[in-house]
Motif scaffolding. Sequence first.
Motif, PDB file in Angstrom:
ATOM      1  N   GLN A 121       0.821  -1.209  -0.210  1.00  0.00           N
ATOM      2  CA  GLN A 121       0.019  -0.170  -0.065  1.00  0.00           C
ATOM      3  C   GLN A 121       0.681   1.167   0.045  1.00  0.00           C
ATOM      4  O   GLN A 121       2.045   1.383   0.508  1.00  0.00           O
ATOM      5  N   GLY A 122       0.150   2.329  -0.536  1.00  0.00           N
ATOM      6  CA  GLY A 122       1.019   3.704  -0.628  1.00  0.00           C
ATOM      7  C   GLY A 122       0.763   4.494  -1.716  1.00  0.00           C
ATOM      8  O   GLY A 122       0.012   3.762  -2.891  1.00  0.00           O
ATOM      9  N   GLU A 123       1.001   5.742  -1.994  1.00  0.00           N
ATOM     10  CA  GLU A 123       0.910   6.721  -2.839  1.00  0.00           C
ATOM     11  C   GLU A 123       2.231   7.394  -2.823  1.00  0.00           C
ATOM     12  O   GLU A 123       2.754   7.740  -1.726  1.00  0.00           O
ATOM     13  N   GLN A 124       2.704   7.554  -4.202  1.00  0.00           N
ATOM     14  CA  GLN A 124       3.746   8.369  -4.330  1.00  0.00           C
ATOM     15  C   GLN A 124       3.717   9.410  -5.497  1.00  0.00           C
ATOM     16  O   GLN A 124       3.050   8.932  -6.529  1.00  0.00           O
ATOM     17  N   THR A 146      -0.508   5.064  -7.356  1.00  0.00           N
ATOM     18  CA  THR A 146      -1.068   4.656  -5.962  1.00  0.00           C
ATOM     19  C   THR A 146      -1.392   3.201  -6.041  1.00  0.00           C
ATOM     20  O   THR A 146      -2.125   2.749  -7.082  1.00  0.00           O
ATOM     21  N   HIS A 147      -0.921   2.621  -5.147  1.00  0.00           N
ATOM     22  CA  HIS A 147      -1.365   1.034  -4.896  1.00  0.00           C
ATOM     23  C   HIS A 147      -2.855   0.829  -4.727  1.00  0.00           C
ATOM     24  O   HIS A 147      -3.180   1.421  -3.963  1.00  0.00           O
ATOM     25  N   LEU A 148      -3.295  -0.023  -5.575  1.00  0.00           N
ATOM     26  CA  LEU A 148      -4.847  -0.214  -5.305  1.00  0.00           C
ATOM     27  C   LEU A 148      -5.186  -1.721  -4.693  1.00  0.00           C
ATOM     28  O   LEU A 148      -6.277  -1.964  -3.982  1.00  0.00           O
ATOM     29  N   ALA A 149      -4.710  -2.507  -5.188  1.00  0.00           N
ATOM     30  CA  ALA A 149      -4.665  -3.977  -4.895  1.00  0.00           C
ATOM     31  C   ALA A 149      -3.560  -4.934  -5.139  1.00  0.00           C
ATOM     32  O   ALA A 149      -2.864  -4.860  -6.295  1.00  0.00           O
TER      33      ALA A 149
END
Length: 190
Positions: A121-124, A146-149
């Motif tokens: 998970q995370g957003e960069q 952005t990580h979604l799944a």
Amino acid sequence: MTTSRVLTWDVPASGGYETAWVDCGQGALHARGRAVGTTPEPYWITYELETAEDFVTRRLRVTAETAARTRTVELRHDGRGGWSADGEPLPQLTGALDCDLGLSPLTNTMPVLRHALHRAQGEQEFLMAWVSVPGLVVRPSRQTYTHLARLAGGGGRVRYASGSFRSDLEIDADGFVVHYPQLATRLAQR
């Protein structure tokens, strides 16, 4: 351990295809590739991409050939945040770590691998050195991943956003694009 792969994408966004020969391992990537497209005009592209530690771009050399001309650009990152194109400084790119070759799903790999966004998970947010195709104009591009799944097999779904454009990418376990809606789909190897 370094692994070698050959990846080919159908690229409807360009009306063409791209193939990359990629060596990846120990935090670095080396690729050489070729692409052909018909939009916005018929063109051929050849490129060589080298990253350093942590998948930070060191060099991207691209040649584009159209009916009217052949153009080459060599984009370099000095490892300290500075960029140049054909030896000319690009101060508007200061702080960028990655290049982004237009219409190429390969160059989404570096930020995904650096931050394991296909697995965690995370957003960069990133500043990228974006290279237009086939014009080879270099300009800054702000992008968010952005990580979604997590997906079966160890890959993941990652949202790419730049300006008002958004697309949810399917990434394999090695960090390479499998499906990029509105841009490209990887072809199965035979």
